[in-house]
Motif scaffolding. Sequence first.
Motif, PDB file in Angstrom:
ATOM      1  N   VAL A   1       0.841  -1.208   0.000  1.00  0.00           N
ATOM      2  CA  VAL A   1       0.000   0.000   0.000  1.00  0.00           C
ATOM      3  C   VAL A   1       0.868   1.247   0.000  1.00  0.00           C
ATOM      4  O   VAL A   1       0.382   2.345  -0.224  1.00  0.00           O
ATOM      5  N   GLY A   2       2.166   1.058   0.267  1.00  0.00           N
ATOM      6  CA  GLY A   2       3.046   2.207   0.367  1.00  0.00           C
ATOM      7  C   GLY A   2       4.016   2.296  -0.796  1.00  0.00           C
ATOM      8  O   GLY A   2       3.603   2.408  -1.951  1.00  0.00           O
TER       9      GLY A   2
ATOM     10  N   GLY B   1      -4.598   2.062  -8.372  1.00  0.00           N
ATOM     11  CA  GLY B   1      -4.755   2.382  -6.961  1.00  0.00           C
ATOM     12  C   GLY B   1      -4.949   1.178  -6.069  1.00  0.00           C
ATOM     13  O   GLY B   1      -5.150   1.323  -4.873  1.00  0.00           O
TER      14      GLY B   1
ATOM     15  N   PRO C   1      -7.190   1.401   1.324  1.00  0.00           N
ATOM     16  CA  PRO C   1      -7.281   2.723   0.696  1.00  0.00           C
ATOM     17  C   PRO C   1      -7.308   2.631  -0.826  1.00  0.00           C
ATOM     18  O   PRO C   1      -6.406   3.096  -1.499  1.00  0.00           O
ATOM     19  N   ILE C   2      -8.326   2.006  -1.381  1.00  0.00           N
ATOM     20  CA  ILE C   2      -8.492   1.925  -2.827  1.00  0.00           C
ATOM     21  C   ILE C   2      -9.566   2.920  -3.233  1.00  0.00           C
ATOM     22  O   ILE C   2     -10.333   3.387  -2.387  1.00  0.00           O
TER      23      ILE C   2
ATOM     24  N   PRO D   1      -3.376   6.944   2.651  1.00  0.00           N
ATOM     25  CA  PRO D   1      -2.052   6.286   2.702  1.00  0.00           C
ATOM     26  C   PRO D   1      -1.482   6.088   1.301  1.00  0.00           C
ATOM     27  O   PRO D   1      -2.183   5.623   0.412  1.00  0.00           O
ATOM     28  N   LYS D   2      -0.221   6.473   1.148  1.00  0.00           N
ATOM     29  CA  LYS D   2       0.382   6.327  -0.189  1.00  0.00           C
ATOM     30  C   LYS D   2       1.665   5.510  -0.074  1.00  0.00           C
ATOM     31  O   LYS D   2       2.347   5.587   0.905  1.00  0.00           O
TER      32      LYS D   2
END
Lengths: 361, 393
Positions: A169-170, A179, B168-169, B392-393
Amino acid sequence: MKLRIRIDHRIDASPSLQVTVLLFSLLAGLFTVGMVFAASRVNPFLALWKIFSGSFGSLYGIKETITKAIPLILIGSGLALAFRARFWNIGAESQLLMGAICATWIGLNWGPRLPGPIIIPAMFLAGFLGGALWAMFPALLKVKFGINEVISTLMLNYVAAELLTLLIVGPWKGVTQQGFPYTDDFPASATLPLLYGSRIHYTTLIIAVFACVLLFMLIYSTKFGYELRVIGENIEAARYAGIDFMRNTVIMMLISGGMAGIAGVGEVAGIHHHLTYPQAISSGYGFTAIIVAWLAKLNPIAAIASGLFFAGILVGGDAIQISLGLPAATVQVFNGILLFFLIMGDFFLNNRVILSLERKE
Amino acid sequence: MKFTKIIIAVILVMLLAAAVVFAGGEKETEPVEAKKIKAGFIYVGPIGDYGWSHAHDVGRKYVEGKFPWLETLLVESVPEADSARIIDRFIVEEKCDVVFTTSFGYMDDTVKAGEKYPDKLFMHCSGFKQSENVGTYFAELYQMYYLNGLMAGALTRSNKIGYVGAFPIPEVVRHINAFALGIKDANPDAKVHVRWIFSWYDPSKAKEAAEALVADGCDALAFTEDSPAVIEVGQEHTEKGKPVFTFGHYSPMQQFGVDSVVSGQLVDWGVMYEKILKDIYDGTWSNEDLWWLAAEDAALLGGSFEDKINPKFTDELKAVTVEVPDLGKINVYNLIMKRLDQMNQGTDVFDPFVGPISDNKGKVRIPSGVKASKGQLLSIDYYVDNIVGDVPK
């Protein structure tokens, strides 16, 4: 009258007794599983028939069973080594994930620049090292500080799973994945070829079989294997005989973890072609392989057969869901019950239980 | 002449063969009336999960009861890695005509299966890749999240509202944003706090996250996680005298928190499966992307199929009055009903994602008066301005 139960330690268990106990444990396990089926109003014989015809009864089933067996054989034979030395490695799941992470790093960063014949061995090597290093920590903790390896290997499963999630996710989240928490797909040079018309990534299968033979020779015909077995039988005697407990344990765990790491490489490079959620990468191979190792009586070559057996149960599990409407959890119940009976069988193998009636005076 | 005889013989044999083939062909096309369709469903979670997979299975049961010509099969808890195996089993071993793959992660395997079995149909839920025999479908609920947001904004006393997110999509971020836009329209002072659990189904993590949000001062909670864990947290606190308002997710969850659940989003996959299978049966199926909202009856409001809003909260919602540009002063209960009615007419009548919408860094994302395109909604990766923190990235 009073029933007395005496339990004596059995020192010499003949090979024929071992086989008998193993078969009896399996049958008793299958019988109990059958009772569970019967309780869900399903004919137990039909259910068992469906499981094994669903996994071994057709070309489709056999191909899928072999695909599932690859990680189970790799991890199971590695665990057989660790369990020989009475080192309870419950962390194969995380060692697999670390192997997958390391292979992904190589595949994504070097895959576009290097050809397959270089990149694939590099990924397997990285995967082995990743799993091995991850397994080394609990080994060191045990030999240096006496920390229980069941706890440390089990807990490291969570650490590795969270680390993997953090990566996908990072920083490693793929730009081409809309995404979603997947890394980008591996370049073609970093993916494993499949046997035509199947999902069998045969490179990993060959490594698995080869490794089983090597591990067998390691356990039964090297000084290292002998020392491991002595450690497993009696740690005090091993110390007295001057066997280096620390060195042996660490090397053994490097190999055991490395095997799981290789399984992780096979899964990402052969099946997924990208890194994704921990549950998707492994679907519990690290735990199922514990039963694989026990059914194989901690013999790496036998792990090939028992890996196929449990892969068959996993694949046949779909069949009983589809045709008999049993829930997906049935397969876990099946595996759990079999492990229970296999371990119980070991107890009867190592101990002689004597029942006697005593007349009260 | 020997040569002509041979030619005549060959022609006669060919005619005979053609007649046989023709007659045989006629025979094959005859039993059209007895046409049956066998459909396989692949679920990512257990069907008892009270969320995503459960909702799909309710839809499956609905169509199976509806169409006598339909036979359905299912496999639950299929890891994304194993979907190719199950698709193969459905097609090769069970001879299914159509396979529904109901998780985003099955996308690539579904498309590959489409190439492998060109004469079968595949429907992939929530994906974006179509091909000749692979279609996509999705029931989208963001409108209901907006309505839930109106309720949360009106009910909150602490002006802190929590959201427990799965991953977090874009889909989940879109829902949080819609929820926050609703909150903003009812209560411009309230802020949304998000906790991510990085799992679709993990009751213990969801519970932890919910407790953390309550400890942080949140008194209303919405979530994306396929169990009623968050609702149980809300119910527990409410019973102890500290009201925490919750919103059900996907399945009717009001029963797990009768004093805490205000409303929620419900999905009706049944109507979608009905259309898809009817089209296949009639031969009118096409691979167009089906994206169904409130107007198509796929998205429903409520924590149960009986009540749109838990009657316990009706009075409280009627007591709060807000002012909106198109309707003037209106109580929140009536506003919700009005907006729901408008949504049922179509997104042209009312849609939450109409500008001006800015992200929480101050950047205008959707200009005033413009409605977000489907593409924008599908790739949304920012928080609107009343959400705290970063995606969140």
